[in-house]
Design a protein around this motif. Structure first.
Motif, short mmCIF file in Angstrom:
data_model
loop_
_atom_site.label_atom_id
_atom_site.label_comp_id
_atom_site.label_asym_id
_atom_site.label_seq_id
_atom_site.Cartn_x
_atom_site.Cartn_y
_atom_site.Cartn_z
N TYR A 12 -8.64 4.53 -7.51
CA TYR A 12 -9.56 3.37 -8.35
C TYR A 12 -8.61 2.49 -8.70
O TYR A 12 -8.96 1.17 -8.94
N THR A 13 -7.32 2.55 -9.25
CA THR A 13 -6.41 1.76 -9.75
C THR A 13 -5.87 0.63 -8.88
O THR A 13 -5.59 -0.41 -9.34
N MET A 14 -5.93 1.07 -7.66
CA MET A 14 -5.48 0.03 -6.65
C MET A 14 -6.91 -1.10 -6.59
O MET A 14 -7.77 -0.71 -6.65
N PRO A 15 -6.22 -2.44 -6.51
CA PRO A 15 -7.03 -3.55 -6.21
C PRO A 15 -7.72 -3.36 -5.05
O PRO A 15 -7.22 -3.37 -3.84
N LYS A 16 -9.06 -3.51 -5.09
CA LYS A 16 -9.76 -3.19 -3.85
C LYS A 16 -9.84 -4.32 -2.86
O LYS A 16 -9.77 -3.98 -1.67
N HIS A 17 -9.86 -5.51 -3.35
CA HIS A 17 -9.58 -6.78 -2.41
C HIS A 17 -8.11 -6.74 -1.61
O HIS A 17 -8.19 -7.31 -0.58
N ALA A 18 -7.45 -6.09 -2.10
CA ALA A 18 -6.23 -5.94 -1.49
C ALA A 18 -5.99 -4.99 -0.31
O ALA A 18 -5.30 -5.28 0.68
N LEU A 19 -7.37 -4.16 -0.21
CA LEU A 19 -7.20 -3.44 0.93
C LEU A 19 -8.18 -3.95 2.23
O LEU A 19 -8.27 -3.56 3.50
N ILE A 20 -8.72 -5.59 2.02
CA ILE A 20 -9.30 -5.98 3.12
C ILE A 20 -8.62 -6.30 4.39
O ILE A 20 -9.24 -6.00 5.39
N PRO A 21 -7.40 -6.68 4.23
CA PRO A 21 -6.44 -6.72 5.58
C PRO A 21 -6.43 -5.61 6.13
O PRO A 21 -6.46 -5.44 7.52
N LEU A 22 -6.31 -4.29 5.50
CA LEU A 22 -6.51 -2.95 6.39
C LEU A 22 -7.74 -2.57 6.74
O LEU A 22 -7.99 -2.38 7.92
N PHE A 23 -8.93 -3.22 6.09
CA PHE A 23 -10.18 -3.04 6.57
C PHE A 23 -10.37 -4.01 8.03
O PHE A 23 -11.17 -3.33 8.75
#
Length: 277
Positions: A123-134
């Motif tokens: 949860y502490t990870m910025p979710k938008h930073a995961l978009i490249p992975l998505f």
């Protein structure tokens, strides 16, 4: 009985006076808000090309016709539908999963001790930073927005459900057990009603955040949607189109906030009143 009617008249007059006063206050607030918006638009129009380059901020007299043109030719409806469809699917998937996991971990103490710290770390990870992975997982398009929204919504709903399940007063649980209730009765009659109020509170935050997640995903790698409109017009240095898209997001965000405030008002009042007791 006559005394009762006479005594009720002053109370009715006071209520009528209070309603008129409240109505006048609302009209005054709306008038001031309209005046502020008008002043901002006029100042914006005068500053464009004089104080700030028109390329950077456009003009209300340019982006408002652009916005109206999108309304009439269907561009706005098509892209808004794509954004809200992805946000709705993400809200549904993330919300259901968040409720399910929250209920399970809220009931099972050992499982909570194992998995809750892991979920908190994610949860502490910025979710938008995961978009490249998505993007690597699902590619571009509506699937990317749905996944981004679902991840954001999951954490908000999970934590509210988890703490809602665990916050139930032990006296209520013991009362149901003393009356012969099973664990299913405790869950259905005590824990779930408590958690559902927390879920309602989470939805007030989750709905706009789901839209934000979809818009960011569309800006980075979308082929439709309101975020795509912003990114496309900004990429072409079309400030009028960019501000038209941003104005749409502003209006949509405001309407969503008002809608969620209205939908969650009564449940949240009920929760606060019970908490005060």
């Amino acid at each position: 009985m006559t005394d009762t009617l006479v005594g009720s008249r002053p109370a009715q007059k006071r209520k009528a006076t209070q309603r008129r006063s409240a109505r006048r206050h609302r009209l005054m607030v709306l008038g001031i808000q309209a005046l502020v918006i008008a002043v901002v638009l006029v100042a914006w129009e005068l500053a464009s090309g004089r104080v700030v380059q028109e390329l950077l901020i456009s003009r209300p007299s340019e982006f408002l016709p652009t916005l109206w043109g999108w309304v009439t030719d269907g561009t706005l409806v098509t892209n808004a539908a794509a954004t809200f469809r992805s946000a709705g699917l993400g809200l549904l998937c993330g919300g259901l999963l968040g409720i399910l996991v929250g209920v399970v971990l809220g009931q099972a103490k050992t499982l909570a001790e194992i998995f809750e710290p892991m979920i908190t770390a994610l949860y502490t990870m910025p979710k938008h930073a995961l978009i490249p992975l998505f993007i690597m997982w699902v590619g571009i398009g509506s699937g990317l927005g749905v996944l981004t929204a679902a991840v954001i919504v999951f954490f908000l709903v999970f934590f509210n459900t988890f703490f809602g399940i665990r916050e139930v007063r032990p006296s209520l649980v013991n009362s149901v057990r003393i009356m012969g209730g099973s664990e299913i009765d405790v869950m259905l009659r005590v824990r779930l009603p408590s958690a559902l109020i927390w879920v309602v509170a989470a939805l007030k935050l989750a709905v706009p955040q789901a839209v934000v997640g979809v818009v960011v995903a569309e800006m980075l790698a979308g082929d439709s949607g309101l975020g795509y409109l912003v990114a496309r017009n900004a990429g072409m240095f079309n400030s009028a189109g960019t501000f038209a898209a941003l104005a749409t997001l502003l209006i949509a965000g405001f309407l969503i906030d008002r809608l969620m405030s209205w939908v969650t008002k009564k449940p949240l009042e009920w929760k606060n009143n019970n908490s005060a007791m």
